[in-house]
Each structure stands twice: as C-alpha cells, then as structure tokens.
Design an enzyme around this catalytic site. Sequence first.
Site, PDB file in Angstrom:
ATOM      1  N   ASN A 109      29.712 -32.203  34.083  1.00 56.08           N
ATOM      2  CA  ASN A 109      29.831 -33.590  33.494  1.00 56.08           C
ATOM      3  C   ASN A 109      29.586 -34.835  34.586  1.00 56.08           C
ATOM      4  O   ASN A 109      30.490 -34.806  35.397  1.00 56.08           O
ATOM      5  CB  ASN A 109      31.445 -33.818  32.960  1.00 56.08           C
ATOM      6  N   GLU A 124      38.851 -39.252  29.534  1.00 55.96           N
ATOM      7  CA  GLU A 124      38.470 -40.729  29.876  1.00 55.96           C
ATOM      8  C   GLU A 124      38.040 -41.507  28.576  1.00 55.96           C
ATOM      9  O   GLU A 124      38.180 -42.914  28.580  1.00 55.96           O
ATOM     10  CB  GLU A 124      37.413 -40.795  30.880  1.00 55.96           C
TER      11      GLU A 124
HETATM   12  C1  PEP Z   1      35.935 -33.939  34.218  1.00 56.66           C
HETATM   13  O1  PEP Z   1      35.914 -35.124  34.518  1.00 56.66           O
HETATM   14  O2  PEP Z   1      35.780 -33.462  33.273  1.00 56.66           O
HETATM   15  C2  PEP Z   1      36.408 -33.064  35.426  1.00 56.66           C
HETATM   16  C3  PEP Z   1      36.638 -32.053  35.021  1.00 56.66           C
HETATM   17  O3  PEP Z   1      36.342 -33.806  36.577  1.00 56.66           O
HETATM   18  P1  PEP Z   1      36.769 -33.303  38.267  1.00 56.66           P
HETATM   19  O4  PEP Z   1      36.022 -31.861  38.086  1.00 56.66           O
HETATM   20  O5  PEP Z   1      35.970 -34.384  38.920  1.00 56.66           O
HETATM   21  O6  PEP Z   1      38.334 -33.264  38.264  1.00 56.66           O
END
Ligand code: PEP
Length: 255
Positions: free
Chosen positions: A13, A102
């Site tokens: 992502n 988010e």
């Molecule tokens: C995400 O936003 O889906 C995520 C898992 O972020 P991170 O790996 O940066 O914690």
Amino acid sequence: MSVDRPRPLVAGNWKMNGVKSSAKVLTEIHAGYTPGLKAKVELAVCPPATLVSLLSYASVGSRVAIGAQDCHAKESGAFTGDLSAEMLADAGATYVIVGHSERRQYHKERDVEVCAKAVAAHRAGLTAIVCVGETREERESGKTLSVVRKQLRGSIPVDSNSRNLVVAYEPVWAIGTGLTPTVADVAEVHALIRDELRRLVGKADAPKVRILYGGSVKPSNAAELMAVENVNGALVGGASLVAADFLAIAGAYLG
Ligand code: PEP
C-alpha cells in the site's frame, strides 16, 4: 501444506506516495520476482490512483497485480473527485483496498460505507481487500475481538467468496509505528477472522480466503509473522516503497 491453504498474497500500500518516476520501484519488483518466489507467493502493488493505469501497463505479463487504495460505492455520477470501482478496473486494477484505518479515521468511513465499497468492487470484478483492526484504546480495554468481529460483520458483503475477498487485519496502533502485536495476539485475531468467515462465506470456502496481517511488517519480522497460523500474507505500507524490502518480506515464503 493443507490443500485448503490459500496461496499467500503480499500487497504493498503506497498510500499518498509516488509519482511517474516511481514506476522504477515496480520495475525492480518485477526483476526480483523470481520463478521461485512466484511459485510461493502472489504480489500486488497498490499505488495512488494517478499511477494505477501507468503501473498496470508496466505490469502486463509480470504477474504482479495492481490495486487501488479506495473506491466510491456508485458506478458513476455527480461525485466530484471520487473514482468508481469500474474506473479503477478499466485502468487495470484487479484489487482495491477498502476500509483502511486511515479512511475510517480521516474520512469517517463506517462499516456500512466500507461494505458498500466492497459491493462496488465486486460489481466491477475487483477483489476487495477489506481492512479491520482495533485502536490502541480498544486493545488496552480488552475489546479487540469484539471490535474486529463487529467490523467483519458490518464490512463484508454477502456476495463475498475466496476469489473476490481478502481480509487484512491491521491493528491501528501498529500502522506506521514500528510496533507489532505478539505472535500469540496475531494468531488469536486471525483465528477469530477465520471463524467469522465460516459464517460469512460458508464453511467450504472460508479456509481459502486470504487473511493478511498488516502493521509495521518489515524484512526483519516478516518470517515470524507470516508463519503464524491463519496468516496468508501481508499488507505492507512503508516498507513497500522500497523494492528490496518489499521483496525481502515476500521472501519470507521461501523458507
Ligand atoms: C498500512 O498502511 O496498510 C500499513 C500496514 O502500513 P505500515 O506497514 O507502514 O505500518
């Protein structure tokens, strides 16, 4: 390996990161996606919507899938600034993330909206990656399982099956913080998700639905997390922006 165990998926992502020149990250991922890795794990990259078309063209023939990060529930209409699942499919996406924390936090999306987006994804022929996960407060007050259960029941459409649904368990407090739950905590939540899937998609199909873990996955913790029962891959944020890290995470499946 049990016959029912699904092929793992490692999805990146990119969030609101990336411009046209970021296509070089995808090129590096293609180069490192060796036949050995292809045999063990599926890869997907979810760039910002502006790059879905470009990266889809760049990915033709590579077996790295391209996904989007959100979609509107409606097919078309007066929704300025929004993108329908059909448009994303037309641009080459085969996955779309819905209900990321988010989106739930900054856009006040509730389960009912997440579910409508997942319905739209299915209507357009996309696989919905439905995200669920508790906040720090909810974990500290012992509500993790009830929160995740409620999110699953509210966010997963009735027409879901192992081909059009992926579930991502992403504890909100673990996203982008460097913190991760214990292996036992991940196992407990993923077992609950598998159990709920039996109700939601039926006993025969539930074992085949991919359940990803997401939240501060990095090369150094991927093997431990990916080995947990009912973890069928990862949703990776920050580390997916660096091809070598993303490939090293997927490499956890090489054993
Ligand atoms: C995400 O936003 O889906 C995520 C898992 O972020 P991170 O790996 O940066 O914690």
